[in-house]
Design a protein around this motif. Sequence first.
Motif, PDB file in Angstrom:
ATOM      1  N   UNK A 154       0.832  -1.198   0.000  1.00 16.81           N
ATOM      2  CA  UNK A 154       0.000   0.000   0.000  1.00 16.81           C
ATOM      3  C   UNK A 154       0.873   1.257   0.000  1.00 16.81           C
ATOM      4  N   UNK A 155       1.935   1.238   0.774  1.00 13.51           N
ATOM      5  CA  UNK A 155       2.812   2.408   0.859  1.00 13.51           C
ATOM      6  C   UNK A 155       3.511   2.672  -0.475  1.00 13.51           C
ATOM      7  N   UNK A 156       3.962   1.617  -1.129  1.00 12.95           N
ATOM      8  CA  UNK A 156       4.647   1.799  -2.414  1.00 12.95           C
ATOM      9  C   UNK A 156       3.675   2.320  -3.474  1.00 12.95           C
ATOM     10  N   UNK A 157       2.453   1.813  -3.454  1.00 15.26           N
ATOM     11  CA  UNK A 157       1.451   2.316  -4.386  1.00 15.26           C
ATOM     12  C   UNK A 157       1.170   3.791  -4.118  1.00 15.26           C
ATOM     13  N   UNK A 158       1.074   4.166  -2.846  1.00 18.82           N
ATOM     14  CA  UNK A 158       0.811   5.566  -2.503  1.00 18.82           C
ATOM     15  C   UNK A 158       1.924   6.475  -3.014  1.00 18.82           C
TER      16      UNK A 158
END
Length: 382
Positions: A154-158
């Motif tokens: 999720x963090x990398x996508x954000x």
Amino acid sequence: MSAEITPFRIDIPQQQLDDLRARLDGARLPAPLPGDDWDTGVPVHWLRELVDYWRTEYDWRAAEAELNRYPQFTTEIDGQRIHFLHIRSVEPDAVPLLMTHGWPGSIVEFLDVIGPLTDPRSHGGNPNDAFHLVIPALPGFGFSGPVADAGWTIDRIAHAWAELMRRLGYERFGVQGGDIGAAVSPQVGRVAPDRTIGVHMNGGPIPFQQLSEEELASLTDLERDRIRRVEAFMREEFGYIAIQSTRPQALAYGLVDSPVGQLAWIMDKFREWTHPRNVVPDKILDRDRLLTNVMMYWLTGTAGSAAYVGYAQAAEWGEPAQNSGVPTGAIIFAHDVGIRRYAEMENTITRWVDVDRGGHFAAMEEPELLTADIREFFRDLR
């Protein structure tokens, strides 16, 4: 890494469509289990009718033309191709809004809200509420798939979404999403708090751990009902997450090779997560729209990579997150289970709306209500 943004147009070779037709013509359905009802999965009698409709009446070329009416692009971010729609409003003061879908959805989820959000003047709304829309396909999903490497948390996508908005020239923007998008959107606010003007979610955080009797007693009747439904989900529906988060590749062989398998896997969730639950999904949503969403998985062969990105990063789900301070609004439709007190542990909640209708696929089921809530939430943040 190139930051180039390339125009994109969906143009599926006829050979792929002919292959799909041949597979549907020769499909082998299983024998019905006792009762042939939804308790054991998608009923054979219902799916057989939908397969026949897909084979004889559904028109992919019409769906393709509808999608191609909107400007589409691809760009590479962090080694991954990202496909996205980018629809600019004609209104000069429109606010950029990035919308993120979930699983088993796609960019198709948002087709019915694009017009009202970008051009409220033509849809009975106030032109001051207009948005420029950026609607990316999650890494591994649809034309953003498959994934090139591991680690699409999720963090990398954000971070990728913040970079996408930078490339498009948007220094200030809002974010919106449901399902996976309801996890990605607040995270965008955490990685780019100085650029994110607001976070809007349909759905919200819920506790997966057992609550004490004292805490349960402190909840409202509505909140206790949501906790009961979470418990029922963990007992009766968690199997798909267990499979997708541990053996997405094994599952992919069946879904990528069998259109009927792919259809059944997705329709099971549309039945469980649309509202009301006891109504079959094609009585709630348009059959063609349901099938176009399935086609985004089938035509791109991304059942495995979508499962991998959506659920194989399970360790990140449920971990406490830092509050970004970005104003956050949530609308919780009847099927969904967000509870404000738990959402406030990680988010600055400034608007919370509970609705007695609608389900998990808000933009498809209740586009007018979702549009109205997005407009209202961002009205004071522009």
